[in-house]
Scaffold this motif. Structure first.
Motif, PDB file in Angstrom:
ATOM      1  N   ARG A   1    -108.400  -2.000 -42.418  1.00  0.00           N
ATOM      2  CA  ARG A   1    -108.023  -2.405 -40.816  1.00  0.00           C
ATOM      3  C   ARG A   1    -109.448  -2.951 -40.341  1.00  0.00           C
ATOM      4  NH1 ARG A   1    -102.979  -4.184 -41.315  1.00  0.00           N
ATOM      5  NH2 ARG A   1    -101.355  -2.244 -41.478  1.00  0.00           N
ATOM      6  N   TRP A   2    -110.263  -2.181 -40.670  1.00  0.00           N
ATOM      7  CA  TRP A   2    -111.785  -2.547 -39.962  1.00  0.00           C
ATOM      8  C   TRP A   2    -112.106  -3.842 -40.984  1.00  0.00           C
ATOM      9  CZ3 TRP A   2    -114.321   2.494 -38.302  1.00  0.00           C
ATOM     10  CH2 TRP A   2    -115.382   2.206 -37.650  1.00  0.00           C
ATOM     11  N   MET A   3    -112.102  -3.970 -41.893  1.00  0.00           N
ATOM     12  CA  MET A   3    -112.437  -5.530 -42.668  1.00  0.00           C
ATOM     13  C   MET A   3    -111.700  -6.360 -41.911  1.00  0.00           C
ATOM     14  SD  MET A   3    -114.469  -6.369 -45.037  1.00  0.00           S
ATOM     15  CE  MET A   3    -114.739  -5.440 -46.342  1.00  0.00           C
ATOM     16  N   GLN A   4    -110.361  -6.218 -41.825  1.00  0.00           N
ATOM     17  CA  GLN A   4    -109.513  -7.291 -41.078  1.00  0.00           C
ATOM     18  C   GLN A   4    -110.067  -7.759 -40.006  1.00  0.00           C
ATOM     19  OE1 GLN A   4    -105.814  -5.599 -41.357  1.00  0.00           O
ATOM     20  NE2 GLN A   4    -105.304  -6.177 -43.520  1.00  0.00           N
ATOM     21  N   PHE A   5    -110.475  -6.670 -39.077  1.00  0.00           N
ATOM     22  CA  PHE A   5    -111.204  -7.182 -37.903  1.00  0.00           C
ATOM     23  C   PHE A   5    -112.574  -7.913 -38.007  1.00  0.00           C
ATOM     24  CE2 PHE A   5    -114.557  -5.614 -34.974  1.00  0.00           C
ATOM     25  CZ  PHE A   5    -114.464  -6.407 -33.948  1.00  0.00           C
TER      26      PHE A   5
ATOM     27  N   GLU B   1    -106.913  -7.459 -27.595  1.00  0.00           N
ATOM     28  CA  GLU B   1    -106.620  -8.712 -28.240  1.00  0.00           C
ATOM     29  C   GLU B   1    -107.839  -9.689 -27.582  1.00  0.00           C
ATOM     30  OE1 GLU B   1    -102.621 -10.204 -26.824  1.00  0.00           O
ATOM     31  OE2 GLU B   1    -101.879  -8.212 -27.300  1.00  0.00           O
ATOM     32  N   TYR B   2    -107.990 -10.648 -28.343  1.00  0.00           N
ATOM     33  CA  TYR B   2    -108.987 -11.650 -27.848  1.00  0.00           C
ATOM     34  C   TYR B   2    -108.767 -13.056 -28.285  1.00  0.00           C
ATOM     35  CZ  TYR B   2    -110.687 -10.144 -32.720  1.00  0.00           C
ATOM     36  OH  TYR B   2    -110.668 -10.114 -33.933  1.00  0.00           O
TER      37      TYR B   2
ATOM     38  N   ALA C   1    -104.954  -9.788 -32.507  1.00  0.00           N
ATOM     39  CA  ALA C   1    -104.702  -8.551 -32.075  1.00  0.00           C
ATOM     40  C   ALA C   1    -105.054  -7.774 -33.139  1.00  0.00           C
ATOM     41  CB  ALA C   1    -103.261  -8.537 -31.457  1.00  0.00           C
ATOM     42  N   PRO C   2    -106.145  -7.193 -33.563  1.00  0.00           N
ATOM     43  CA  PRO C   2    -106.372  -6.213 -35.045  1.00  0.00           C
ATOM     44  C   PRO C   2    -105.461  -5.073 -34.671  1.00  0.00           C
ATOM     45  CG  PRO C   2    -108.376  -7.236 -34.026  1.00  0.00           C
ATOM     46  CD  PRO C   2    -107.601  -7.369 -32.878  1.00  0.00           C
ATOM     47  N   VAL C   3    -104.902  -4.637 -35.812  1.00  0.00           N
ATOM     48  CA  VAL C   3    -104.286  -3.260 -36.063  1.00  0.00           C
ATOM     49  C   VAL C   3    -105.509  -2.156 -36.092  1.00  0.00           C
ATOM     50  CG1 VAL C   3    -102.780  -1.958 -37.811  1.00  0.00           C
ATOM     51  CG2 VAL C   3    -102.613  -4.089 -37.449  1.00  0.00           C
TER      52      VAL C   3
ATOM     53  N   VAL D   1     -95.479   0.817 -42.344  1.00  0.00           N
ATOM     54  CA  VAL D   1     -96.088  -0.337 -41.287  1.00  0.00           C
ATOM     55  C   VAL D   1     -96.545  -0.002 -40.114  1.00  0.00           C
ATOM     56  CG1 VAL D   1     -94.127  -1.849 -42.197  1.00  0.00           C
ATOM     57  CG2 VAL D   1     -93.786  -0.302 -40.169  1.00  0.00           C
ATOM     58  N   ALA D   2     -97.482  -0.514 -39.513  1.00  0.00           N
ATOM     59  CA  ALA D   2     -97.987  -0.358 -38.189  1.00  0.00           C
ATOM     60  C   ALA D   2     -97.507  -1.243 -37.352  1.00  0.00           C
ATOM     61  CB  ALA D   2     -99.401  -0.681 -38.146  1.00  0.00           C
ATOM     62  N   SER D   3     -97.061  -0.618 -36.240  1.00  0.00           N
ATOM     63  CA  SER D   3     -96.258  -1.106 -35.011  1.00  0.00           C
ATOM     64  C   SER D   3     -97.258  -1.753 -33.876  1.00  0.00           C
ATOM     65  CB  SER D   3     -95.196  -0.210 -34.226  1.00  0.00           C
ATOM     66  OG  SER D   3     -94.279   0.286 -35.469  1.00  0.00           O
ATOM     67  N   ALA D   4     -97.012  -2.705 -33.477  1.00  0.00           N
ATOM     68  CA  ALA D   4     -97.852  -3.264 -32.266  1.00  0.00           C
ATOM     69  C   ALA D   4     -97.197  -3.960 -31.354  1.00  0.00           C
ATOM     70  CB  ALA D   4     -99.032  -4.232 -33.083  1.00  0.00           C
ATOM     71  N   SER D   5     -97.741  -3.880 -29.875  1.00  0.00           N
ATOM     72  CA  SER D   5     -97.148  -4.580 -28.848  1.00  0.00           C
ATOM     73  C   SER D   5     -98.186  -5.443 -28.329  1.00  0.00           C
ATOM     74  CB  SER D   5     -96.964  -3.180 -27.610  1.00  0.00           C
ATOM     75  OG  SER D   5     -96.578  -3.915 -26.535  1.00  0.00           O
TER      76      SER D   5
END
Length: 883
Positions: A498-502, A582-583, A592-594, A602-606
């Motif tokens: 997730r950090w790499m995705q950001f 988010e940005y 909106a990175p997880v 799965v990771a849930s996101a609003s």
């Protein structure tokens, strides 16, 4: 005591050397500074002077002897701006200045600015405001901080204090004031140098009254405070960094592994073990320090030849593999007698008896010799730029009040501009306003934790409020908190992914970690699904490089950084301020990175989507904005939404080095659901010529709906050294039905399974049509027109249903017990993309069959011999895709 006396004597010598002449700067390389404003913009009345810089920005000076400052300061370097329309009147004792946007009034002959004699109010725009000196600014949107060292999120693990991001230039109040009264001035020598202001009691204020026109405020600030320079193109690639005592042989092996696994890489970072560190030892304050308070062993300039026996040949190896190289510098301890450059620099600085040559960045005489005798030889060996890691005393010992961080950024960046044909580049810590002119930021040693990851999107985007648009973080985190149990001191693969995705969707992508054996972040060291996700993030970064590079040019031109908060474009939407995770990434992508762990796969996101239509890159779905939506993401998925109709320029998959990016090929990805006009930027990649017109822009217009798509690529404008005369364009249409007709420049294209030039192909797995146009002159227009066939019902978000069904079936197959075979519908439902590849003419029917199948899959599994927990798990996975 002898060493202290030597230091004091050396300081006296350095003071006398400060006035020595500097090297002349090529005028075409170093941007000129114009401290004096245009005469028509200045209104002076006795002890006060007002300068109307823009309709929304006024400089306000008070001087007891009526002497005012016209030299550039650390912050404001270009006051010579076009004179806006304004009026001046005197009403009794009241001086009134009115622009289109502001009304300033000052009571003449009433002394320094106070709440009683000065006020500035808005004349137009929202929100309305009236400011007086001393008013509290309650709505400031913050700026950035020097470092996140030892922070988990925004909490310092040693003290528990919250990180202070300071004041930014933007405010919901509609106004902001920059007090420049105490900043240093820059003299008019060939290499401008810091000097104290003559008047320490004078006031020098800059009033920003832009309301909520945030982007305009940043653009105008860039005009008077200097533009946000473009990093070289390679800097937007992947940087490998690890605090480790690598040897020449180990680094060669590392490079070989990157190439073996076909992982793109552009920058190799070598931490401080490149030089001798014999004096380094740890104590309760983390490092042993000498009598001056500097860290022993961290400073060094002589290669450790036990690790790098032949530095020249090692650096030649890296360059042969098209890798740029930077090494770590901790310069505080000066130049001790064991350094190779010591005999020359001690002689030049008249330091005797083997005493260290003290480091003082504010002394020009020392700095010139420091670069000439110590650093320039290393640059000649092949060091491309410096990682400046200053962690010592905050202010200059020679010039009290001058920030060492700020000044070191200035000195190192401008030295590179003065002496090299390469584009100026450093990475170091934030030193305060004006430091945006000296990228890239190094944010320091963050704690490895989910809160650290969750905080970094907000921290990075908010820094754009002071134009500091190029933060480089230790992706994956730097170190574990001391309280972390030994059993937990290992990399959490999910957190790292997730950090790499950001990182892929942030200004700079650089992994790093502390000197701990267990902190190995090479992607190939992880399980296959983690390795695949890490490599995909890096590949996605390289694919986006043309889009990112274009955004870097936009930041230079307009002051709006590539990564910025949502409230820039939606300032009247309350959720644009409250949604911190988010940005906008460039003009057309919302990310909106997880930043939280997955539950049940799965990771849930609003996610709050701003008003307008957005294309969900993960689901292949058009979504109406102006609302909050719920989404779930597997390990390899990233929440990215593109403006409907936007054209995103991409690299072809073959690009492995951004030095090779300008190879005449570009992919133009056209999102469904709207129309757009955009430009694609290019330049030579690593010269300062971009400041002086050496670049090209290509205008692209597009429109796309369910039935058709059109794309016009206009003739390229501009020129730069090395520019190719031809360009090869591939048009990519995601979430597209099968084309019925494709026409390029008046010629009908036919379908080809292998994607040959002059044809179109269809990828059923990605539901994407691709049109590969043969290379043509970039001075000629390109016109593409596509008519689509029948769009099946439920085609919106079909990509999501396909991916989730395939994942659920794969999960089930691993738990399916023989001898009963897997039901046919399960096997076929997981292969819709392949079926479309084989029979594109039957796409509508295949999609209808697919939706019918997935509606019955849970019932079929429930009727099977599978275990109860398997049936339950499969039903949970299929819940989100059943229609």
């Amino acid at each position: 005591m002898k060493r202290i006396r030597s230091y004091l004597a050396g300081t006296a010598i350095l003071l006398s050397a400060a006035a020595s002449p500097a090297l002349a700067a090529p005028p075409s390389v170093v941007p000129a500074m114009h401290g004096k404003a245009a005469a028509g913009a200045i209104i002076q009345r006795g002890q006060v002077r007002f300068t109307v810089l823009t309709p929304e920005m006024i400089r306000m000076e008070w001087s007891p002897d009526s002497r005012f400052v016209d030299q550039p300061s650390q912050v404001f370097i270009n006051r010579e701006q076009p004179v806006p329309r304004y009026s001046v009147s005197t009403r009794g004792a009241l001086l009134v200045i009115e622009t289109e946007k502001l009304r300033l009034s000052y009571r003449l002959n009433s002394g320094r600015f106070t709440k009683a004699n000065l006020q500035v109010g808005s004349r137009a725009g929202a929100p309305a405001f009236m400011w007086r000196p001393g008013d509290v600014e309650t709505g400031n949107l913050r700026g950035t901080a020097r470092t996140v060292d030892r922070y988990s999120g925004d909490v310092q693990i040693d003290s528990g204090k919250r990180l202070d991001l300071g004041q930014g230039l933007l405010s919901r109040d509609g106004w902001h004031v920059v007090d420049d009264s105490r900043s240093f001035l820059l003299d008019d020598s060939p290499w401008p140098w810091a000097k104290l202001r003559a008047c320490r009691d004078c006031q020098d204020l800059y009033f920003f009254g832009y309301g909520h026109r945030y982007e305009q405020a940043l653009g105008d600030y860039a005009k008077v405070a200097g533009r946000e320079p473009m990093p070289p193109r390679f800097a937007f690639g992947y940087w490998w960094s690890r605090y480790w005592n690598y040897s020449d042989d180990e680094m060669r092996g590392l490079v070989a592994d990157f190439e073996r696994y076909r992982i793109p890489l552009d920058v190799m970072v070598i931490d401080m073990d490149w030089h001798r560190t014999d004096g380094l030892s740890w104590d309760s304050k983390y490092v042993k320090r000498d009598v001056f308070g500097e860290s022993v062993g961290w400073t060094g300039y002589t290669w450790n030849r036990s690790l790098f026996p032949e530095p020249d040949r090692f650096l030649n190896f890296l360059h042969a593999h098209k890798l740029k190289t930077t090494v770590n510098l901790h310069p505080a301890s000066g130049i001790p007698a064991n350094e190779e450059s010591y005999p020359a620099i001690s002689k030049a600085m008249k330091v005797a008896d083997g005493n260290p040559v003290p480091f003082e960045a504010a002394d020009k005489g020392f700095v010139e010799q420091y670069f000439k005798l110590t650093l320039d030889p290393l640059r000649a060996q092949g060091i491309d730029f410096w990682w400046l890691d200053w962690q010592q005393w905050p202010e200059s010992k020679l010039v009290p009040g001058l920030s060492n961080t700020w000044w070191l950024n200035y000195v190192f960046f401008t030295q590179m501009q003065r002496t090299s044909a390469d584009r100026g580049l450093i990475y170091h810590r934030w030193g305060g306003l004006g430091n945006h002119r000296y990228q890239i930021g190094f944010s320091g040693d963050s704690v490895i934790s989910w809160p650290s990851l969750a905080y970094q999107p907000y921290f990075t985007a908010t820094a754009s409020n002071v134009l500091y648009g190029y933060w480089s973080h230790d992706i994956g985190g730097h170190f574990f908190a001391e309280s972390t149990p030994e059993s937990d001191r290992h990399i959490d693969p999910e957190l790292y992914v997730r950090w790499m995705q950001f990182g892929a969707y942030s200004p700079i992508l650089r992994t790093h970690s502390s000197k701990e054996a267990g902190l190995r972040k090479e992607p190939w060291r992880f399980a296959p699904e983690v390795f695949a996700a890490l490599r995909h993030s890096i590949e996605q970064r390289y694919a986006m490089a043309p889009y990112i590079y274009t955004a870097a040019r936009q930041a230079y031109d307009g002051g709006v950084s590539i990564m910025r908060p949502l409230y820039y474009q939606w300032p009247e939407q309350p959720e644009a301020y409250s949604t911190r995770g988010e940005y906008m990434f460039g003009d057309d992508m919302l990310v909106a990175p997880v930043t939280e762990p997955m539950k049940v796969g799965v990771a849930s996101a609003s996610i709050w989507l701003p008003p307008g239509r957005w294309y969900d890159e993960n689901r292949g779905e058009l979504v109406e904005g102006g609302r909050r939506i719920s989404r779930d993401y597997t390990l390899d998925e990233v929440p990215v939404f593109t403006r409907a109709g936007a054209v995103v320029p991409l690299n072809p998959p073959s690009v492995q080095k951004l030095q090779d990016m300008d190879n005449g090929s570009v992919v133009l990805r056209v999102s469904p659901g709207g129309k757009s006009v955009s430009r694609v930027y290019a330049d030579a990649g690593n010269s300062e010529g971009y400041r002086n017109g050496e670049y090209s822009l290509t205008r692209v217009e597009s429109e796309r709906d369910l039935r058709r798509a059109t794309l016009v690529v206009h003739p390229r404008e501009g020129r730069y050294p090395g520019m190719l005369d031809t360009t090869q364009v591939t048009v990519e249409l995601p979430s597209a039905a099968i084309p019925e007709r494709v026409v390029v420049n008046g010629r009908a294209y036919s379908r080809s399974d292998d994607g040959q030039e002059g044809s179109w192909s269809y990828d059923g797995t990605e539901l994407t049509a691709r049109i590969k146009v043969p290379a043509q002159s970039a001075s000629e227009p390109l016109n593409v027109s596509v008519a689509f066939g029948e769009t099946p019902p439920g085609f919106n978000a079909l990509l999501y249903r396909m991916k989730r069904t395939a994942a659920a079936v794969a999960w089930l197959k691993e738990r399916w017990e023989p001898p009963t075979p897997l039901p046919d519908d399960l096997a076929l439902a997981a292969q819709l993309g392949r079926l479309i590849d084989y029979h594109p003419e039957r796409m509508a029917a295949l999609v209808r069959q697919f939706d019918a199948r997935i509606g019955a899959l849970v019932a079929q599994v429930n009727a099977s011999h599978a275990k109860a927990e398997v049936k339950k798990g499969f039903a949970a996975m299929m819940q989100s895709v059943q229609r």
